[in-house]
Design a protein around this motif. Structure first.
Motif, PDB file in Angstrom:
ATOM      1  N   MET A 114      52.570  -0.204  48.042  1.00 18.13           N
ATOM      2  CA  MET A 114      51.028  -0.310  47.634  1.00 18.13           C
ATOM      3  C   MET A 114      49.562   0.589  48.228  1.00 18.13           C
ATOM      4  N   ILE A 115      49.010   1.730  47.807  1.00 15.09           N
ATOM      5  CA  ILE A 115      47.568   2.575  48.314  1.00 15.09           C
ATOM      6  C   ILE A 115      46.752   1.551  48.048  1.00 15.09           C
ATOM      7  N   LYS A 116      46.510   1.040  48.928  1.00  9.32           N
ATOM      8  CA  LYS A 116      45.274   0.472  48.941  1.00  9.32           C
ATOM      9  C   LYS A 116      43.411   1.838  48.383  1.00  9.32           C
ATOM     10  N   ASN A 117      42.753   0.736  47.831  1.00 10.78           N
ATOM     11  CA  ASN A 117      41.780   1.837  47.700  1.00 10.78           C
ATOM     12  C   ASN A 117      40.305   1.667  49.212  1.00 10.78           C
ATOM     13  N   LEU A 118      40.105   1.937  50.028  1.00 12.53           N
ATOM     14  CA  LEU A 118      39.096   1.558  50.901  1.00 12.53           C
ATOM     15  C   LEU A 118      37.462   1.270  49.980  1.00 12.53           C
ATOM     16  N   ALA A 119      37.386   2.850  48.844  1.00  9.56           N
ATOM     17  CA  ALA A 119      36.015   2.425  48.168  1.00  9.56           C
ATOM     18  C   ALA A 119      36.430   2.514  46.850  1.00  9.56           C
ATOM     19  N   HIS A 120      35.071   2.539  46.428  1.00 14.26           N
ATOM     20  CA  HIS A 120      34.810   3.852  44.983  1.00 14.26           C
ATOM     21  C   HIS A 120      32.970   4.258  44.727  1.00 14.26           C
ATOM     22  N   GLY A 121      33.567   5.272  44.118  1.00 13.49           N
ATOM     23  CA  GLY A 121      32.095   5.506  43.824  1.00 13.49           C
ATOM     24  C   GLY A 121      32.531   6.545  42.127  1.00 13.49           C
ATOM     25  N   THR A 122      31.070   5.876  41.697  1.00 11.30           N
ATOM     26  CA  THR A 122      30.989   7.124  40.782  1.00 11.30           C
ATOM     27  C   THR A 122      29.986   8.405  40.354  1.00 11.30           C
ATOM     28  N   GLY A 123      30.252   9.188  40.205  1.00 14.00           N
ATOM     29  CA  GLY A 123      29.076  10.128  40.090  1.00 14.00           C
ATOM     30  C   GLY A 123      28.868  10.557  38.428  1.00 14.00           C
ATOM     31  N   ARG A 124      27.592  11.452  38.643  1.00  7.44           N
ATOM     32  CA  ARG A 124      27.583  11.921  36.932  1.00  7.44           C
ATOM     33  C   ARG A 124      26.743  12.700  37.384  1.00  7.44           C
ATOM     34  N   ARG A 125      26.963  14.189  36.404  1.00  6.15           N
ATOM     35  CA  ARG A 125      25.960  15.594  36.398  1.00  6.15           C
ATOM     36  C   ARG A 125      25.922  15.465  35.111  1.00  6.15           C
ATOM     37  N   LYS A 126      24.923  15.915  34.101  1.00  2.75           N
ATOM     38  CA  LYS A 126      24.575  16.546  32.988  1.00  2.75           C
ATOM     39  C   LYS A 126      25.816  15.276  31.836  1.00  2.75           C
ATOM     40  N   THR A 127      27.144  16.041  31.908  1.00  5.98           N
ATOM     41  CA  THR A 127      27.667  14.886  30.391  1.00  5.98           C
ATOM     42  C   THR A 127      29.369  14.554  31.653  1.00  5.98           C
ATOM     43  N   ALA A 128      29.064  15.644  32.675  1.00  4.60           N
ATOM     44  CA  ALA A 128      30.346  15.242  33.509  1.00  4.60           C
ATOM     45  C   ALA A 128      30.423  13.369  34.082  1.00  4.60           C
ATOM     46  N   THR A 129      31.106  12.475  34.097  1.00  5.75           N
ATOM     47  CA  THR A 129      31.273  11.647  35.309  1.00  5.75           C
ATOM     48  C   THR A 129      32.642  11.998  35.576  1.00  5.75           C
ATOM     49  N   ALA A 130      32.643  11.043  37.188  1.00  2.00           N
ATOM     50  CA  ALA A 130      34.393  11.524  38.231  1.00  2.00           C
ATOM     51  C   ALA A 130      33.595   9.979  38.888  1.00  2.00           C
ATOM     52  N   ARG A 131      35.543   9.177  38.556  1.00  2.00           N
ATOM     53  CA  ARG A 131      35.117   8.456  39.322  1.00  2.00           C
ATOM     54  C   ARG A 131      36.056   8.390  40.770  1.00  2.00           C
ATOM     55  N   VAL A 132      35.165   8.283  41.933  1.00  2.00           N
ATOM     56  CA  VAL A 132      35.910   8.634  42.748  1.00  2.00           C
ATOM     57  C   VAL A 132      36.114   7.090  43.666  1.00  2.00           C
ATOM     58  N   TYR A 133      37.512   6.982  44.058  1.00  2.00           N
ATOM     59  CA  TYR A 133      38.734   6.398  45.309  1.00  2.00           C
ATOM     60  C   TYR A 133      38.952   6.878  46.509  1.00  2.00           C
ATOM     61  N   LEU A 134      38.178   6.435  47.720  1.00  2.00           N
ATOM     62  CA  LEU A 134      38.562   6.861  49.061  1.00  2.00           C
ATOM     63  C   LEU A 134      39.717   6.104  50.280  1.00  2.00           C
ATOM     64  N   ARG A 135      40.693   6.678  49.986  1.00  2.00           N
ATOM     65  CA  ARG A 135      42.061   6.257  50.510  1.00  2.00           C
ATOM     66  C   ARG A 135      42.203   6.724  51.831  1.00  2.00           C
ATOM     67  N   GLN A 136      42.981   5.550  52.697  1.00  2.00           N
ATOM     68  CA  GLN A 136      42.860   6.161  54.112  1.00  2.00           C
ATOM     69  C   GLN A 136      44.164   7.256  54.130  1.00  2.00           C
ATOM     70  N   GLY A 137      44.314   7.705  54.824  1.00  2.00           N
ATOM     71  CA  GLY A 137      44.500   9.601  54.893  1.00  2.00           C
ATOM     72  C   GLY A 137      44.240  10.780  55.532  1.00  2.00           C
ATOM     73  N   LYS A 138      44.123  11.680  55.626  1.00  2.00           N
ATOM     74  CA  LYS A 138      44.249  12.518  56.318  1.00  2.00           C
ATOM     75  C   LYS A 138      43.422  14.301  55.736  1.00  2.00           C
ATOM     76  N   GLY A 139      43.099  13.953  54.535  1.00  2.00           N
ATOM     77  CA  GLY A 139      41.460  14.637  54.241  1.00  2.00           C
ATOM     78  C   GLY A 139      42.540  15.245  53.031  1.00  2.00           C
ATOM     79  N   GLU A 140      42.726  14.554  52.365  1.00  2.00           N
ATOM     80  CA  GLU A 140      43.775  16.003  51.130  1.00  2.00           C
ATOM     81  C   GLU A 140      42.640  15.047  50.219  1.00  2.00           C
ATOM     82  N   ILE A 141      42.204  16.487  49.211  1.00  2.00           N
ATOM     83  CA  ILE A 141      41.316  15.634  47.688  1.00  2.00           C
ATOM     84  C   ILE A 141      42.017  16.140  46.613  1.00  2.00           C
ATOM     85  N   VAL A 142      42.474  15.207  45.529  1.00  2.00           N
ATOM     86  CA  VAL A 142      43.439  14.950  44.316  1.00  2.00           C
ATOM     87  C   VAL A 142      42.393  15.225  43.702  1.00  2.00           C
ATOM     88  N   VAL A 143      42.285  16.038  43.031  1.00  2.00           N
ATOM     89  CA  VAL A 143      41.286  15.814  40.982  1.00  2.00           C
ATOM     90  C   VAL A 143      41.613  15.836  40.270  1.00  2.00           C
TER      91      VAL A 143
END
Length: 130
Positions: free
Chosen positions: A1-30
């Motif tokens: 199982m992959i463990k999330n190290l941290a998470h954050g919620t970002g907002r701008r205008k009407t957009a909302t992003a949920r962000v999860y940081l995991r141990q890895g090598k720099g890949e970003i998946v949206v």
């Protein structure tokens, strides 16, 4: 199982992003796609990666982002805000650097609403004297 190290919620205008940081090598998946596939404009990809570059964390973590609402630029801004918040949750020493660059402040600019009796928010119908 992959463990999330941290998470954050970002907002701008009407957009909302949920962000999860995991141990890895720099890949970003949206939303299940690679970042360059989801955001076709290179300027937006660079904008999203700014908090990682500033804190020297570009190759340390894999980032999983779920973003909804708004347009593509608003979503990019929400992702950047969310990544910044997640980096602070992970390590509080990142706060001064991110704050100095303005990544922690939520951009509160919103679209002004249309008023009744007008064509738009500020645009009026053409005035005719006769």
């Amino acid at each position: 199982m992959i463990k999330n190290l941290a998470h954050g919620t970002g907002r701008r205008k009407t957009a909302t992003a949920r962000v999860y940081l995991r141990q890895g090598k720099g890949e970003i998946v949206v939303n299940g796609k690679a970042i360059s596939e989801f955001f076709p404009i290179e300027q937006q990809v660079t904008m999203i990666k700014e908090p990682l570059v500033v804190t020297d964390a570009a190759d340390k973590y894999d980032i999983l982002i779920t973003v909804r609402g708004g347009g593509i630029t608003g979503q990019a801004g929400a992702c950047r805000h969310g990544i910044s918040r997640a980096l602070i949750e992970l390590d509080e020493t990142n706060r001064p650097t991110l704050k100095a660059n303005g990544f922690l402040t939520r951009d509160s600019r919103m679209v002004e609403r249309k008023k009744y009796g007008q064509k738009g928010a500020r645009r009026k119908f053409q005035f005719s004297k006769r």
